[in-house]
Write a protein that holds these residues in place. Structure first.
Motif, mmCIF file in Angstrom:
data_model
loop_
_atom_site.group_PDB
_atom_site.id
_atom_site.type_symbol
_atom_site.label_atom_id
_atom_site.label_comp_id
_atom_site.label_asym_id
_atom_site.label_seq_id
_atom_site.Cartn_x
_atom_site.Cartn_y
_atom_site.Cartn_z
ATOM 1 N N ALA A 565 0.832 -1.206 0.000
ATOM 2 C CA ALA A 565 0.000 0.000 0.000
ATOM 3 C C ALA A 565 0.868 1.258 0.000
ATOM 4 O O ALA A 565 0.569 2.236 -0.698
ATOM 5 C CB ALA A 565 -0.928 -0.010 1.212
ATOM 6 N N ALA A 566 1.948 1.220 0.774
ATOM 7 C CA ALA A 566 2.866 2.366 0.786
ATOM 8 C C ALA A 566 3.471 2.589 -0.599
ATOM 9 O O ALA A 566 3.615 3.733 -1.052
ATOM 10 C CB ALA A 566 3.964 2.135 1.821
ATOM 11 N N GLU A 571 3.676 5.766 -5.818
ATOM 12 C CA GLU A 571 3.437 5.886 -7.252
ATOM 13 C C GLU A 571 2.433 6.992 -7.559
ATOM 14 O O GLU A 571 2.526 7.663 -8.582
ATOM 15 C CB GLU A 571 2.905 4.561 -7.802
ATOM 16 C CG GLU A 571 3.908 3.423 -7.791
ATOM 17 C CD GLU A 571 3.270 2.099 -8.196
ATOM 18 O OE1 GLU A 571 2.101 2.130 -8.665
ATOM 19 O OE2 GLU A 571 3.921 1.049 -8.037
ATOM 20 N N ARG A 572 1.461 7.195 -6.652
ATOM 21 C CA ARG A 572 0.372 8.142 -6.901
ATOM 22 C C ARG A 572 0.489 9.380 -6.015
ATOM 23 O O ARG A 572 -0.478 10.098 -5.802
ATOM 24 C CB ARG A 572 -0.970 7.449 -6.638
ATOM 25 C CG ARG A 572 -1.158 6.214 -7.483
ATOM 26 C CD ARG A 572 -2.342 5.375 -7.030
ATOM 27 N NE ARG A 572 -2.291 4.054 -7.650
ATOM 28 C CZ ARG A 572 -3.132 3.064 -7.376
ATOM 29 N NH1 ARG A 572 -4.080 3.237 -6.469
ATOM 30 N NH2 ARG A 572 -3.006 1.887 -7.981
ATOM 31 N N ILE A 599 2.420 7.388 4.069
ATOM 32 C CA ILE A 599 3.385 6.350 3.683
ATOM 33 C C ILE A 599 4.206 5.921 4.893
ATOM 34 O O ILE A 599 4.452 4.728 5.117
ATOM 35 C CB ILE A 599 4.291 6.871 2.541
ATOM 36 C CG1 ILE A 599 3.468 7.119 1.272
ATOM 37 C CG2 ILE A 599 5.433 5.907 2.270
ATOM 38 C CD1 ILE A 599 4.209 7.883 0.193
ATOM 39 N N ASP A 600 4.614 6.899 5.687
ATOM 40 C CA ASP A 600 5.396 6.595 6.898
ATOM 41 C C ASP A 600 4.635 5.674 7.837
ATOM 42 O O ASP A 600 5.192 4.714 8.380
ATOM 43 C CB ASP A 600 5.746 7.893 7.633
ATOM 44 C CG ASP A 600 6.916 8.627 7.018
ATOM 45 O OD1 ASP A 600 7.601 8.044 6.159
ATOM 46 O OD2 ASP A 600 7.148 9.781 7.399
ATOM 47 N N GLU A 684 -6.399 -2.638 -3.167
ATOM 48 C CA GLU A 684 -5.512 -2.991 -4.270
ATOM 49 C C GLU A 684 -4.222 -3.635 -3.764
ATOM 50 O O GLU A 684 -3.651 -4.516 -4.416
ATOM 51 C CB GLU A 684 -5.182 -1.737 -5.092
ATOM 52 C CG GLU A 684 -4.375 -2.016 -6.348
ATOM 53 C CD GLU A 684 -4.145 -0.785 -7.189
ATOM 54 O OE1 GLU A 684 -3.263 -0.821 -8.070
ATOM 55 O OE2 GLU A 684 -4.855 0.241 -6.975
ATOM 56 N N ALA A 685 -3.777 -3.238 -2.578
ATOM 57 C CA ALA A 685 -2.544 -3.807 -2.020
ATOM 58 C C ALA A 685 -2.741 -5.232 -1.514
ATOM 59 O O ALA A 685 -1.752 -5.943 -1.289
ATOM 60 C CB ALA A 685 -2.036 -2.923 -0.894
ATOM 61 N N GLY A 686 -4.006 -5.644 -1.298
ATOM 62 C CA GLY A 686 -4.241 -7.015 -0.866
ATOM 63 C C GLY A 686 -5.090 -7.174 0.370
ATOM 64 O O GLY A 686 -5.329 -8.299 0.825
#
Length: 983
Positions: A565-566, A571-572, A599-600, A684-686
């Motif tokens: 996910a990070a 990317e976005r 993200i952190d 999307e990351a799972g």
């Protein structure tokens, strides 16, 4: 190294030996024995800890209003040895006990530092400096005047610097016209040279030299530069742009080229710019400037220096996590400088090469290269700093070369920042002057070529798997600005669209929510499906049914999903930030920082879960095995705010998910799109659709979630009123419930910054302004109270007023905007009600007007507020500041602690005693010293308060994840049948 350097070494040795002979017999003034009879400079070079204290004391000295304060601070910095440090031989202890003694010793200390300052500063004003400048001219040394002063934090101060430059040019031109002719200083290979040269600090011509907005910065700077250039042209004076911090390099070069390409200034022949050899890009920059000069058609001066900001720039870039754009070793800089010498000399038909150095080898290399290229002596100039390397000044003049001294002019004590920089240069381990005049190194070593070491001295010793914060975007880079503009263009083309349902397994029956742009309230950003109250039960049932599969995954597998996910967020990144700008009105840097923090959280909690996933052995005793293991608590409800619409929910949701809980996530009704984007990324990351369920909606959805019997943990960030209701509700135990709900709540603050009489007011005012106006004051960590000691209160208010008046208010889509809108009409109405109340409680110092169509509230400051006033007690959540007066730091701390909150606080002080007092008594969760109080970083500044600011462990810290889990201890007897099992 210069091309064919080996072949030049004999000439370098020959010339260097000759220059050494010409400079023999005198040491630089700073190193002469008469200076500071107790050898304080020598002690600074031997003792790094003492050096730091000495330079910090010198830095704070201008702020001290009385001689008693000087003595007191000297004792704080140097303890019992301060009398020895300052060379006071007349009974320091006895005298210091009396007011007379304090006056004498305080004056003596000031005198010592002023004497040192006079070594490097030619005078307190241009008038004072004229005899020095005339004396230099008589000795056939040219000069370039640098006007010292405070940092510019307002447009008024920028105007004042412009006016000082204009006055200096007029006065210097008038006086210099009467001096005798000196042909060496007034003629070079390209023509006439002006007698007067002024070095300009471009950052002093604007309150905001910011590379994020090159066009806006240029307009502000150029408006003040044009009259200076006009006068310089009319009086035949020269102007040089000083180079400053690394992140402003490209911006300064752009300003220089744009201004002197304007038609009225295209033919101005005495413009120049400094270039720093410690930049890795300097060779490219020089090529670009030379190509521009060819197109312009009029020569310029390039002053090549090694650079004066290496330490601070390196620290700032490493703090941000950016690649350091400077050479990391002094030898690399020296080698690069030597490599640039022929580049300048070969283009002497287009430029006037000026070499700034105090290094014997560098001087010899310049001469050797010039000799090899048959450069006439008048085609180059040597520039040195007034008060430094006098022996080399004399040697180059005796060698028949033109020497120009960079000559600061300004009041002695306010020039301390400049003085400290000079002292750092002179006393550093790499200082050439120190090597020659203190360490007495051999001529052979002094003239040896620079050889960089194989390893970097600043490489981090951090473990390879250590957590690193996601670096913020470096908007001094054109690629970063271009990417953000492209992302903004992309999302602006997608506004007003209707989004699909986020979950296949769950139908949301609420009305579509309109997300609106707070800067343009008639603009619909997105239409997002929302939940109705009955949907909460269905969502809870789905979360319960999904729990077994999600918790059965290994902790390391869930961590890997968080890291994916990070990666998707990276990317976005620009697109996510652009959506934030539109949906919640965050300026560029705030929006980018929120994505970086999200993200952190994902990365940090993934790493923490990797650590917690394995059983932890407790103790080491024969015959037993004890382990602690963690298990998820069940279903977590995450109720998120709008002010950090990606970072805070990403932190709360990822903490619950990575620990094995399923999550019902309610984003704020003011930022439903950002909540939806986060949910989509996690899926999307799972993360299975049933493991994180997004339920956009109003307060009724939050209440339904909190009341749901399936919920075992509530993670909340928001207002105190709602947080306390959640805590009270969780304590209720209706029949049939077997779990006491755990509430993790962050509930805001009424945060204060204390400014004492030793503070650097430049930094303090900038820090207060940033902390109370950042994201229009809509941060729980924002400063809403400034508590200022009475001795600096009026000065603080005056400069604060001008700084707030200089803020740029507008649409956050504009990169130059500093203060954007508040979130909606309801927030605006509430803030304006506080402002109306404040006019009854305090003195209105400033209220900025706004003319934008959205929900704007101009930054507002009240003075003379009492600590019991509502303005000083209640959270406002807008750009409103109450300024309060205190007699002492102890009284200031009592004021700061007088609210029911305990979230963040700050102090600006250079008093070790006051800082120690604040560390001990300032009752806040996060205390910030000599820096703004907003912008906590995951892992580095875990965030959270106590009292009515919140309950639970600090977000982004080691203790946060266990709140979402149950700890179990398994104790096994390993002794069986007389032997101990080892498996």
């Amino acid at each position: 190294m210069v091309p064919h350097a080996a072949s030049l070494e004999p000439a370098i040795t020959r010339i260097g030996t000759h220059l050494s002979q010409l400079s023999a017999g005198r040491a630089p003034t700073l190193f002469e024995g008469r200076w500071w009879s107790q050898g304080v400079i020598n002690l600074a070079m031997k003792d790094p800890a003492f050096k730091v204290q000495l330079f910090r004391f010198i830095d704070v000295l201008p702020a001290l209003a009385s001689d008693q304060a000087v003595v007191k601070l000297a004792e704080e910095y140097f303890g019992a040895s301060h009398g020895h440090v300052w060379g006071l031989h007349w009974g320091m202890k006895a005298l210091a006990a009396t007011s007379l003694g304090a006056a004498i010793t305080g004056k003596s200390i000031r005198h010592q530092v002023e004497q040192m300052a006079r070594t490097f500063i030619a005078g307190g004003s241009v008038a004072d400096a004229l005899p020095v400048l005339a004396g230099l001219w008589k000795e056939e040394r040219a000069w370039s005047v640098d006007l010292l002063g405070e940092a510019t934090i307002s447009n008024l101060e920028a105007d004042q610097y412009r006016d000082r430059c204009l006055a200096a040019l007029s006065e210097l031109a008038h006086e210099a016209a009467r001096w005798p002719a000196v042909s060496r200083l007034e003629q070079d290979h390209l023509g006439v040279l002006p007698r007067v040269q002024l070095s300009l600090k471009i950052s002093a011509l604007t309150s905001r030299l910011d590379p994020i907005d090159p066009d806006g910065t240029y307009q502000a700077v150029a408006a003040r530069l044009r009259p200076i250039v006009d006068l310089a042209a009319a009086t035949a004076c020269g102007l040089i742009f000083d180079m400053e911090q690394a992140d402003s390099k490209d911006l300064l070069l752009d300003i220089f080229r744009r201004l002197f390409a304007e038609e009225p200034y295209r033919s101005f022949a005495h413009a120049g710019v400094a270039m720093q050899a410690y930049h890795r890009e300097t060779e490219r920059d020089i090529h670009d400037v030379i190509a521009w000069v060819e197109r312009r058609g009029t020569p310029i001066t390039i002053r090549l220096v090694k650079g004066a900001y290496w330490d601070s720039d390196t620290v700032r870039y490493r703090q941000a996590g950016w690649p350091v754009p400077l050479f990391v070793q002094k030898a690399e800089t020296d080698a690069n400088y030597e490599a640039l010498i022929p580049l300048l000399l070969r283009h002497r038909d287009l430029i006037r090469p000026a070499f700034g150095t105090h290094n014997l080898r560098t001087l010899a290399v310049i001469e050797a290269v010039a000799e090899s290229l048959t450069v006439p002596p008048e085609a180059l100039e040597y520039q040195m700093i007034y008060g430094m390397a006098e022996p080399f000044q004399q040697a180059m003049a005796a060698y028949g070369r033109r020497v120009r001294l960079y000559t600061p002019v300004g009041r002695l004590l306010p020039g301390m920042a400049y003085l400290v920089r000079r002292l750092l240069e002179n006393t550093s381990n790499e200082s050439f002057l120190r090597k020659e005049y203190v360490e007495s190194q051999s001529l052979h070593r002094l003239l040896a070529p620079p050889v960089p070491a194989a390893s970097s001295p600043i490489l981090s010793s951090r473990p390879a798997d250590a957590f690193l914060n996601e670096p913020p975007r470096d908007f001094s880079r054109i690629a970063s600005r271009t990417a953000m503009q492209a992302a903004i263009g992309k999302v602006c083309s997608q506004t007003g669209h209707s989004w699909d349902l986020p979950h296949r397994e769950l139908r949301l029956t609420g009305a579509r929510m309109e997300s609106r742009n707070p800067a343009h309230s008639d603009e619909v950003v997105a239409l997002v499906p929302s939940a109705a109250v009955p949907d909460v039960a269905a969502a809870a049932a789905l979360a319960v049914s999904s729990a077994a599969d999600w918790r059965s995954q290994l902790g390391t597998e869930r961590s890997a999903i968080m890291r994916r996910a990070a990666a998707l967020m990276r990317e976005r990144r620009d697109e996510l930030a652009a959506w934030e700008i539109l949906e919640v009105g965050k300026p560029w840097r705030d929006a980018d920082a929120d994505v970086a923090e999200a993200i952190d959280f994902l990365e940090f909690y993934a790493g923490q879960m990797d650590r917690l996933a394995s059983p932890l052995q407790l103790g080491d005793y024969p015959g037993e095995r004890n382990h602690r293991v963690y298990a998820p608590r069940g279903v977590a409800a995450v109720i998120a705010p709008w002010n950090f619409p990606l970072a805070i929910p990403a932190g709360m949701v990822s903490a619950a998910l990575v620990t094995g809980n399923t999550v019902l996530f309610k984003p704020s009704e003011r930022s439903p799109l950002m909540g939806r984007l986060l949910t989509d990324i996690l899926h999307e990351a799972g993360v299975p659709s049933g493991a994180v369920i997004c339920l956009p909606g109003g307060p009724e959805i939050g209440r339904a979630l909190a009341a749901s019997p399936e919920i075992s943990t509530i993670a909340f960030t928001g207002s105190q009123d709602v947080g306390l209701q959640l805590i009270a509700g969780a304590a209720a135990m209706p029949p049939g419930r077997s779990v006491v709900k755990r509430v993790i709540a962050e509930m805001g603050g009424k945060n204060a910054i204390i400014v004492d009489d030793t503070a650097d007011l430049d930094e303090a005012i900038a820090g207060v302004v940033t902390s109370f106006t950042g994201y229009a004051g809509q941060k729980c960590s924002a400063c809403s109270r400034a508590i200022v000691l009475e001795s600096v209160y009026d000065q603080f208010l005056s400069r604060l007023h001008d700084a707030v008046m200089s803020l740029s208010i507008g649409d956050p889509l504009d990169p130059g905007t500093q203060v954007g809108p508040v979130i909606d009409a309801r927030a605006k109405e509430r803030i304006e009600a506080f402002i109306a109340m404040g006019q009854q409680e305090g003195r209105l110092l400033i209220r900025r007007s706004t003319e934008w169509p959205g929900h704007f509230v101009g930054p507002t400051v009240f003075a003379d507020v009492s600590s019991h006033h509502r303005l000083a007690q209640e959270e406002i959540f807008g750009p409103v500041l109450a300024v309060m007066k205190a007699a002492t730091v102890t009284a200031a701390l009592e004021m700061a602690n007088s609210t029911s909150y305990a979230l963040t606080g700050g102090i600006y002080s250079r008093s070790p005693m006051n800082l120690a007092l604040a560390r001990e008594r300032f009752d806040v969760g996060n205390l910030y010293v000599n820096r703004p109080i907003t912008g906590a970083l995951v892992g580095r500044q875990p965030f959270g308060g106590h009292r009515l600011s919140g309950v639970g462990a600090k977000a982004g810290g080691d203790e946060y994840l266990p709140q979402f889990m149950v700890a179990r201890v398994i104790s096994e007897n390993t002794l069986r049948r007389g032997f101990e099992a080892t498996d």
